[in-house]
Design a protein around this motif. Structure first.
Motif, PDB file in Angstrom:
ATOM      1  N   TYR A  63       0.969  -1.248   0.219  1.00  0.00           N
ATOM      2  CA  TYR A  63       0.027  -0.340  -0.064  1.00  0.00           C
ATOM      3  C   TYR A  63       0.779   0.586  -0.097  1.00  0.00           C
ATOM      4  O   TYR A  63       2.207   1.105   0.321  1.00  0.00           O
ATOM      5  CB  TYR A  63      -1.242   0.195   1.165  1.00  0.00           C
ATOM      6  N   ASP A  64       0.277   2.415  -0.308  1.00  0.00           N
ATOM      7  CA  ASP A  64       0.696   3.704  -0.543  1.00  0.00           C
ATOM      8  C   ASP A  64       1.738   3.924   0.627  1.00  0.00           C
ATOM      9  O   ASP A  64       1.156   4.283   1.630  1.00  0.00           O
ATOM     10  CB  ASP A  64       0.195   5.066  -0.735  1.00  0.00           C
ATOM     11  N   GLY A  65       3.198   3.227   1.451  1.00  0.00           N
ATOM     12  CA  GLY A  65       3.874   3.518   2.343  1.00  0.00           C
ATOM     13  C   GLY A  65       4.097   2.673   3.067  1.00  0.00           C
ATOM     14  O   GLY A  65       4.738   2.327   4.286  1.00  0.00           O
ATOM     15  N   GLY A  66       3.682   1.541   3.218  1.00  0.00           N
ATOM     16  CA  GLY A  66       4.009  -0.354   3.274  1.00  0.00           C
ATOM     17  C   GLY A  66       3.211  -1.463   2.890  1.00  0.00           C
ATOM     18  O   GLY A  66       3.359  -1.576   1.514  1.00  0.00           O
ATOM     19  N   LEU A  67       3.809  -2.406   4.042  1.00  0.00           N
ATOM     20  CA  LEU A  67       3.254  -4.337   2.944  1.00  0.00           C
ATOM     21  C   LEU A  67       2.045  -4.643   4.212  1.00  0.00           C
ATOM     22  O   LEU A  67       2.244  -4.007   5.925  1.00  0.00           O
ATOM     23  CB  LEU A  67       4.514  -4.533   3.005  1.00  0.00           C
ATOM     24  N   LEU A  83       6.976   1.079   4.953  1.00  0.00           N
ATOM     25  CA  LEU A  83       8.496   0.622   3.315  1.00  0.00           C
ATOM     26  C   LEU A  83       7.850   1.978   2.427  1.00  0.00           C
ATOM     27  O   LEU A  83       6.802   1.720   2.005  1.00  0.00           O
ATOM     28  CB  LEU A  83       8.247  -0.268   3.505  1.00  0.00           C
ATOM     29  N   ALA A  84       8.493   2.603   2.508  1.00  0.00           N
ATOM     30  CA  ALA A  84       7.912   4.011   1.332  1.00  0.00           C
ATOM     31  C   ALA A  84       8.670   3.360  -0.029  1.00  0.00           C
ATOM     32  O   ALA A  84       9.361   2.693  -0.056  1.00  0.00           O
ATOM     33  CB  ALA A  84       9.023   4.978   2.052  1.00  0.00           C
ATOM     34  N   GLY A  85       7.586   4.332  -1.029  1.00  0.00           N
ATOM     35  CA  GLY A  85       7.899   4.349  -2.243  1.00  0.00           C
ATOM     36  C   GLY A  85       7.077   3.442  -2.832  1.00  0.00           C
ATOM     37  O   GLY A  85       6.118   2.529  -1.799  1.00  0.00           O
ATOM     38  N   PHE A  86       6.976   3.306  -4.087  1.00  0.00           N
ATOM     39  CA  PHE A  86       6.410   2.376  -4.764  1.00  0.00           C
ATOM     40  C   PHE A  86       7.182   0.805  -5.235  1.00  0.00           C
ATOM     41  O   PHE A  86       8.455   0.416  -5.770  1.00  0.00           O
ATOM     42  CB  PHE A  86       5.821   2.975  -6.439  1.00  0.00           C
ATOM     43  N   ASN A  87       6.453   0.090  -4.651  1.00  0.00           N
ATOM     44  CA  ASN A  87       7.567  -1.470  -4.419  1.00  0.00           C
ATOM     45  C   ASN A  87       6.936  -2.580  -5.139  1.00  0.00           C
ATOM     46  O   ASN A  87       5.300  -2.461  -4.999  1.00  0.00           O
ATOM     47  CB  ASN A  87       7.497  -1.404  -2.967  1.00  0.00           C
ATOM     48  N   ARG A  88       7.274  -2.716  -5.840  1.00  0.00           N
ATOM     49  CA  ARG A  88       6.604  -4.019  -6.182  1.00  0.00           C
ATOM     50  C   ARG A  88       6.778  -5.345  -5.529  1.00  0.00           C
ATOM     51  O   ARG A  88       7.630  -5.823  -5.052  1.00  0.00           O
ATOM     52  CB  ARG A  88       7.479  -4.248  -8.126  1.00  0.00           C
ATOM     53  N   LEU A  89       6.390  -6.827  -6.271  1.00  0.00           N
ATOM     54  CA  LEU A  89       6.243  -8.050  -5.417  1.00  0.00           C
ATOM     55  C   LEU A  89       6.341  -8.951  -6.091  1.00  0.00           C
ATOM     56  O   LEU A  89       5.774  -8.946  -7.192  1.00  0.00           O
ATOM     57  CB  LEU A  89       4.626  -8.252  -4.131  1.00  0.00           C
ATOM     58  N   GLN A 368       1.191   1.919 -12.670  1.00  0.00           N
ATOM     59  CA  GLN A 368       1.364   2.500 -11.378  1.00  0.00           C
ATOM     60  C   GLN A 368       0.100   2.021 -10.034  1.00  0.00           C
ATOM     61  O   GLN A 368      -0.001   1.922  -8.947  1.00  0.00           O
ATOM     62  CB  GLN A 368       2.734   3.073 -10.434  1.00  0.00           C
ATOM     63  N   ASP A 369      -0.868   3.473 -10.388  1.00  0.00           N
ATOM     64  CA  ASP A 369      -1.470   3.507  -9.780  1.00  0.00           C
ATOM     65  C   ASP A 369      -2.948   2.584  -8.737  1.00  0.00           C
ATOM     66  O   ASP A 369      -2.949   0.920 -10.168  1.00  0.00           O
ATOM     67  CB  ASP A 369      -2.818   3.922 -10.476  1.00  0.00           C
ATOM     68  N   ALA A 370      -2.902   1.976  -7.942  1.00  0.00           N
ATOM     69  CA  ALA A 370      -3.679   1.159  -7.527  1.00  0.00           C
ATOM     70  C   ALA A 370      -4.838   0.600  -8.570  1.00  0.00           C
ATOM     71  O   ALA A 370      -5.962   1.388  -8.291  1.00  0.00           O
ATOM     72  CB  ALA A 370      -4.347   1.141  -5.581  1.00  0.00           C
ATOM     73  N   HIS A 371      -5.632  -0.431  -9.215  1.00  0.00           N
ATOM     74  CA  HIS A 371      -6.473  -1.169  -9.145  1.00  0.00           C
ATOM     75  C   HIS A 371      -6.755  -2.388  -8.435  1.00  0.00           C
ATOM     76  O   HIS A 371      -6.136  -3.461  -8.400  1.00  0.00           O
ATOM     77  CB  HIS A 371      -7.095  -1.130 -10.246  1.00  0.00           C
TER      78      HIS A 371
END
Length: 419
Positions: A63-67, A83-89, A368-371
């Motif tokens: 999410y925006d700011g974490g996991l 966890l800051a930033g746009f992070n992929r998993l 990158q936007d959440a959907h």
């Protein structure tokens, strides 16, 4: 609904910074190198944590700011990690860890559930470790035949390691091999069972195809007939598919075959495959001027016959690259913009079932936007609902919603491990 946040509160971990674990790499030489060390001799992975009766799948969400780390059955929150930033998993391939693409590389997230080499199942508190596979602009992660393959877009380096060697990280990162590309590009690599490495060809400005390197990393084949090559998928009998803007490229038994799209522009960028089916399902875009990320057609590539068929989804149903998966019987599962799970026959693309799950939704303005996103693990489909900040577990065979949890923040990226 599982409102764990109201009942118990998740284990929350705050991390202001982390130390990068050193993993040597070379952007200039085609070479193999060893870093870190393998599992310790006494293998703490067999004794750490609490033993449980069965494997415990875990879900990682950004999410925006974490996991978040969730229990795969109940969807209860096991950890909330800043966890800051746009992070992929991406799952790491060992059933326990998830690789988080951060600024410095792929950081190792321990989901806290795993199966030991002797078959015991264990659980512990999730943790975002300080271990990082270093990579300039970390990109695709591929898992195949017990190997995990990382591609760094900023250098073109491919890093390969035995997936199982990551199961215990008490001794640091596992030994790795690093293979360089002639030039940096947004690419992907996969290693086959015989050691053959398939890796994309490109520059920072364009991507043109794929080359094959043998186990000694000598080039044995190449094709530059795949403009804007992107993504990969390995179907039955290790036939590998790569997407192009004008079709797909198949690697089979040492040779490349190009299968042209039926349209002048027919882009496939992602492949959805199983190791039991010769059919590779791809997303399909026939309009180079289309705005947004919604698509309404799929391409079904028969990797054995070397043919491809483009099929339409039901009227009014669209999807994005996050919304296609394969079910336990190789069926195609699509989360449509109508909010339903659509189950399709893998050979014809015909719809066999449809189950409403969430409200209708629209695709993102930026990728990158959440959907809403879909992942299928075994017979369970995990569906995120960004409008309602929630996640659902759905039985693929019946459409029954098995569990639902609301989250404090809007979920974005998702990965599932088997535990």
């Amino acid at each position: 609904m599982n409102h764990l946040l109201d009942r118990r509160g998740p284990r929350r971990v705050r991390r202001a910074s982390f130390a990068l674990a050193a993993v040597a790499s070379s952007a200039l030489l085609l070479t193999a190198c060893s870093t870190g060390s393998g599992p310790a001799a006494d293998d703490p992975s067999t004794t750490a944590g609490a033993e449980v009766d069965s494997a415990q799948p875990r879900i990682a969400l950004t999410y925006d700011g974490g996991l978040y780390v969730l229990d795969g059955a109940t969807l209860e929150t096991e950890a909330d990690i800043d966890l800051a930033g746009f992070n992929r998993l991406n799952p790491a391939g060992d059933g326990r860890h998830v690789l988080v693409s951060t600024a410095g590389g792929w950081q190792v997230l321990d989901t806290g559930a795993w199966t030991t080499a002797d078959g015991a199942h264990r659980v512990a508190d999730p943790e975002l470790t300080d271990l990082v596979f270093e990579g300039d602009t970390p990109g695709h992660v591929v898992r195949h035949e017990g190997r995990t393959i990382l591609f760094a877009d900023g250098t073109g380096d491919t890093t390969v390691f035995d997936s199982a060697d990551l199961l215990d990280t008490s001794g640091g990162l596992p030994e790795t091999e690093t293979i360089s590309s002639p030039e940096a590009h947004h690419g992907v690599s996969i290693e086959l069972a015989d050691g053959t490495l398939l890796t994309t060809i490109g520059t920072p400005d364009e991507r043109t195809g794929v080359r094959a390197l043998d186990a000694d990393r000598t080039e044995i084949a190449r094709s530059e007939d795949c403009p804007s090559v992107h993504g990969e998928g390995t179907a039955a009998d290790e036939r590998v598919v790569f997407g192009c803007t004008d079709g797909v490229l198949v690697y089979d038994d040492g040779a490349f075959t190009k299968i042209d799209a039926p349209d002048a522009y027919g882009r496939t960028g992602n492949a959805y495959v199983t190791d039991t089916s010769p059919i590779a399902v791809g997303d399909y875009n026939d309009d180079p001027d289309a705005e947004g990320y919604e698509l309404h057609r799929l391409v079904l590539t028969d990797t054995e016959a070397k043919t491809a068929t483009v099929v339409d989804l039901p009227d009014g149903v669209e999807y994005t690259w996050r919304d296609v998966a394969r079910g336990p019987d190789d069926e195609i599962v699509v989360l449509g913009t109508d909010g339903a799970l659509h189950v399709l026959d893998e050979t014809t693309g015909a719809e066999t079932a449809s189950y409403p799950v969430i409200d209708p939704w629209e695709g993102p303005a930026e990728w990158q936007d959440a959907h809403p996103a879909l992942i299928v693990q075994g017979g369970t489909a995990y569906v995120t609902d960004t409008a309602a900040s929630s996640i659902h577990a759905v039985d693929v065979a019946t459409g029954e919603v098995l569990a639902t949890t609301e989250l404090p923040e809007v979920p974005n990226e998702i990965a599932v491990v088997t535990g």
